[in-house]
Design a protein around this motif. Sequence first.
Motif, PDB file in Angstrom:
ATOM      1  N   PRO A   1       0.806  -1.229   0.000  1.00 28.22           N
ATOM      2  CA  PRO A   1       0.000   0.000   0.000  1.00 28.22           C
ATOM      3  C   PRO A   1       0.838   1.278   0.000  1.00 28.22           C
ATOM      4  O   PRO A   1       0.422   2.290  -0.585  1.00 28.22           O
ATOM      5  N   GLU A   2       2.013   1.216   0.636  1.00 25.45           N
ATOM      6  CA  GLU A   2       2.838   2.418   0.715  1.00 25.45           C
ATOM      7  C   GLU A   2       3.352   2.876  -0.649  1.00 25.45           C
ATOM      8  O   GLU A   2       3.781   4.030  -0.804  1.00 25.45           O
ATOM      9  N   LYS A   3       3.310   1.997  -1.654  1.00 20.22           N
ATOM     10  CA  LYS A   3       3.734   2.384  -2.994  1.00 20.22           C
ATOM     11  C   LYS A   3       2.830   3.478  -3.566  1.00 20.22           C
ATOM     12  O   LYS A   3       3.230   4.240  -4.451  1.00 20.22           O
ATOM     13  N   TYR A   4       1.602   3.539  -3.082  1.00 18.25           N
ATOM     14  CA  TYR A   4       0.638   4.521  -3.569  1.00 18.25           C
ATOM     15  C   TYR A   4       0.704   5.845  -2.792  1.00 18.25           C
ATOM     16  O   TYR A   4       0.113   6.828  -3.219  1.00 18.25           O
ATOM     17  N   VAL A   5       1.389   5.836  -1.667  1.00 21.84           N
ATOM     18  CA  VAL A   5       1.371   6.990  -0.764  1.00 21.84           C
ATOM     19  C   VAL A   5       2.306   8.096  -1.258  1.00 21.84           C
ATOM     20  O   VAL A   5       3.425   7.826  -1.709  1.00 21.84           O
ATOM     21  N   LEU A   6       1.855   9.339  -1.160  1.00 26.22           N
ATOM     22  CA  LEU A   6       2.664  10.504  -1.470  1.00 26.22           C
ATOM     23  C   LEU A   6       2.917  11.297  -0.197  1.00 26.22           C
ATOM     24  O   LEU A   6       2.008  11.501   0.606  1.00 26.22           O
ATOM     25  N   GLU A   7       4.158  11.724  -0.004  1.00 29.29           N
ATOM     26  CA  GLU A   7       4.440  12.599   1.141  1.00 29.29           C
ATOM     27  C   GLU A   7       3.696  13.922   1.002  1.00 29.29           C
ATOM     28  O   GLU A   7       3.245  14.506   1.991  1.00 29.29           O
ATOM     29  N   LYS A   8       3.561  14.375  -0.244  1.00 29.22           N
ATOM     30  CA  LYS A   8       2.873  15.642  -0.490  1.00 29.22           C
ATOM     31  C   LYS A   8       2.195  15.572  -1.850  1.00 29.22           C
ATOM     32  O   LYS A   8       2.806  15.174  -2.838  1.00 29.22           O
ATOM     33  N   GLY A   9       0.943  15.943  -1.904  1.00 27.07           N
ATOM     34  CA  GLY A   9       0.232  15.962  -3.171  1.00 27.07           C
ATOM     35  C   GLY A   9       0.551  17.216  -3.954  1.00 27.07           C
ATOM     36  O   GLY A   9       1.233  18.127  -3.467  1.00 27.07           O
ATOM     37  N   PRO A  10       0.070  17.310  -5.187  1.00 29.38           N
ATOM     38  CA  PRO A  10       0.292  18.532  -5.977  1.00 29.38           C
ATOM     39  C   PRO A  10      -0.359  19.732  -5.313  1.00 29.38           C
ATOM     40  O   PRO A  10      -1.439  19.615  -4.720  1.00 29.38           O
ATOM     41  N   GLU A  11       0.293  20.887  -5.408  1.00 32.09           N
ATOM     42  CA  GLU A  11      -0.206  22.071  -4.711  1.00 32.09           C
ATOM     43  C   GLU A  11      -1.541  22.558  -5.259  1.00 32.09           C
ATOM     44  O   GLU A  11      -2.290  23.230  -4.557  1.00 32.09           O
ATOM     45  N   TYR A  12      -1.844  22.238  -6.512  1.00 26.47           N
ATOM     46  CA  TYR A  12      -3.118  22.677  -7.082  1.00 26.47           C
ATOM     47  C   TYR A  12      -4.296  21.857  -6.564  1.00 26.47           C
ATOM     48  O   TYR A  12      -5.451  22.202  -6.814  1.00 26.47           O
ATOM     49  N   LEU A  13      -4.029  20.768  -5.835  1.00 35.65           N
ATOM     50  CA  LEU A  13      -5.087  19.973  -5.224  1.00 35.65           C
ATOM     51  C   LEU A  13      -5.420  20.554  -3.855  1.00 35.65           C
ATOM     52  O   LEU A  13      -4.550  20.685  -2.998  1.00 35.65           O
ATOM     53  N   ILE A  14      -6.679  20.882  -3.636  1.00 36.22           N
ATOM     54  CA  ILE A  14      -7.101  21.642  -2.457  1.00 36.22           C
ATOM     55  C   ILE A  14      -8.111  20.841  -1.660  1.00 36.22           C
ATOM     56  O   ILE A  14      -9.008  20.204  -2.224  1.00 36.22           O
ATOM     57  N   ASP A  15      -7.992  20.873  -0.341  1.00 39.81           N
ATOM     58  CA  ASP A  15      -8.983  20.242   0.531  1.00 39.81           C
ATOM     59  C   ASP A  15     -10.191  21.150   0.681  1.00 39.81           C
ATOM     60  O   ASP A  15     -10.057  22.332   1.004  1.00 39.81           O
ATOM     61  N   MET A  16     -11.386  20.579   0.469  1.00 42.87           N
ATOM     62  CA  MET A  16     -12.610  21.342   0.640  1.00 42.87           C
ATOM     63  C   MET A  16     -12.950  21.468   2.131  1.00 42.87           C
ATOM     64  O   MET A  16     -12.414  20.729   2.962  1.00 42.87           O
TER      65      MET A  16
ATOM     66  N   HIS B   1     -15.501  20.617   4.088  1.00 33.62           N
ATOM     67  CA  HIS B   1     -16.063  19.482   4.814  1.00 33.62           C
ATOM     68  C   HIS B   1     -15.291  18.207   4.491  1.00 33.62           C
ATOM     69  O   HIS B   1     -14.673  17.602   5.351  1.00 33.62           O
ATOM     70  N   GLU B   2     -15.313  17.784   3.238  1.00 36.65           N
ATOM     71  CA  GLU B   2     -14.480  16.686   2.767  1.00 36.65           C
ATOM     72  C   GLU B   2     -14.412  16.769   1.254  1.00 36.65           C
ATOM     73  O   GLU B   2     -15.125  17.539   0.621  1.00 36.65           O
ATOM     74  N   GLY B   3     -13.543  15.968   0.658  1.00 36.84           N
ATOM     75  CA  GLY B   3     -13.348  16.038  -0.778  1.00 36.84           C
ATOM     76  C   GLY B   3     -12.327  17.096  -1.150  1.00 36.84           C
ATOM     77  O   GLY B   3     -11.694  17.731  -0.295  1.00 36.84           O
ATOM     78  N   HIS B   4     -12.171  17.287  -2.462  1.00 38.10           N
ATOM     79  CA  HIS B   4     -11.111  18.150  -2.972  1.00 38.10           C
ATOM     80  C   HIS B   4     -11.632  19.111  -4.025  1.00 38.10           C
ATOM     81  O   HIS B   4     -12.707  18.917  -4.591  1.00 38.10           O
ATOM     82  N   GLY B   5     -10.835  20.122  -4.285  1.00 35.09           N
ATOM     83  CA  GLY B   5     -11.015  21.017  -5.411  1.00 35.09           C
ATOM     84  C   GLY B   5      -9.686  21.148  -6.127  1.00 35.09           C
ATOM     85  O   GLY B   5      -8.647  20.703  -5.627  1.00 35.09           O
ATOM     86  N   VAL B   6      -9.699  21.784  -7.294  1.00 36.16           N
ATOM     87  CA  VAL B   6      -8.501  21.916  -8.110  1.00 36.16           C
ATOM     88  C   VAL B   6      -8.365  23.357  -8.570  1.00 36.16           C
ATOM     89  O   VAL B   6      -9.306  23.926  -9.150  1.00 36.16           O
ATOM     90  N   LEU B   7      -7.206  23.951  -8.342  1.00 35.82           N
ATOM     91  CA  LEU B   7      -6.946  25.332  -8.748  1.00 35.82           C
ATOM     92  C   LEU B   7      -6.667  25.367 -10.249  1.00 35.82           C
ATOM     93  O   LEU B   7      -5.679  24.803 -10.711  1.00 35.82           O
TER      94      LEU B   7
END
Length: 262
Positions: free
Chosen positions: A27-42, A44-50
């Motif tokens: 499972p750790e093969k899929y893990v990222l220490e940091k996601g792309p900066e254009y990916l934003i946490d909404m 409540h939950e979920g994401h948005g994209v700049l």
Amino acid sequence: MKICVFLFLSFLSLCTNAVVKRHDIPPEKYVLEKGPEYLIDMPHEGHGVLIDPQWVVTVAHTIFYDYVEKNLKIGSKTYQIEKVHIPPDYTEPSKNLLIGDLAPLMSFFKSRSDIALIKLTSPVSDVEPVNMYTGENEVGEIITVYGRGATGNGLAGEDPDTKSLRVMNQFQNIVESAEGNWIAFTFNKPENALPLEGMHGSGDSGGASVIFQGGTPFLVGLSSWQLGHGDISTFKGGLYGTIAYQVRVSNYRDWILRVMGS
């Protein structure tokens, strides 16, 4: 009350998203220490994209209430939401769609426009927006998808208890269809899968799906829903063979540019 909670959780498992992985890959093969900066946490939950210094795109079902004046953390700074734009053909499912046979709910999902544009009160100054994909040839493309929702694997499905961990993951898949509002792909078993094949599940709605051209990411899709069969009470998300649907950004490009221009 218990029935209402059950219906709500069943609905979330179908139309919010997480990174579900191959069972034969660590499972750790899929893990990222940091996601792309254009990916934003909404909020409540979920994401948005700049996609522009002052604009964020997401799926409409991540807008749980009035987000005007709510804050979004983007890069090292916090920005306030000025306005949320949602197409008029987006609606929430009625209660009768959240019980019994899944077929009517699946048809409902496919017919609506699950997209929203968020305008910020001021431009983002320290994060580069991602470019939108402008072509119409998504089929056959390898997409990379990001999210920090629940995890699991294709044999057991997604594990809702991991949702609170908020671990950033990525996976890849191949676009099999691109028609109208949607791009779609299948979570294949290992013998037919990419090395980091996966799909979305609970907690990643609105997560960015990108293709890389010359090393540059282009936004192709936004994680939205899984195709389910049978009775909603027995639905299990994230199993091998499940088809995932993402909002097809190219289909909404004119609407996005028109709203931003207004």
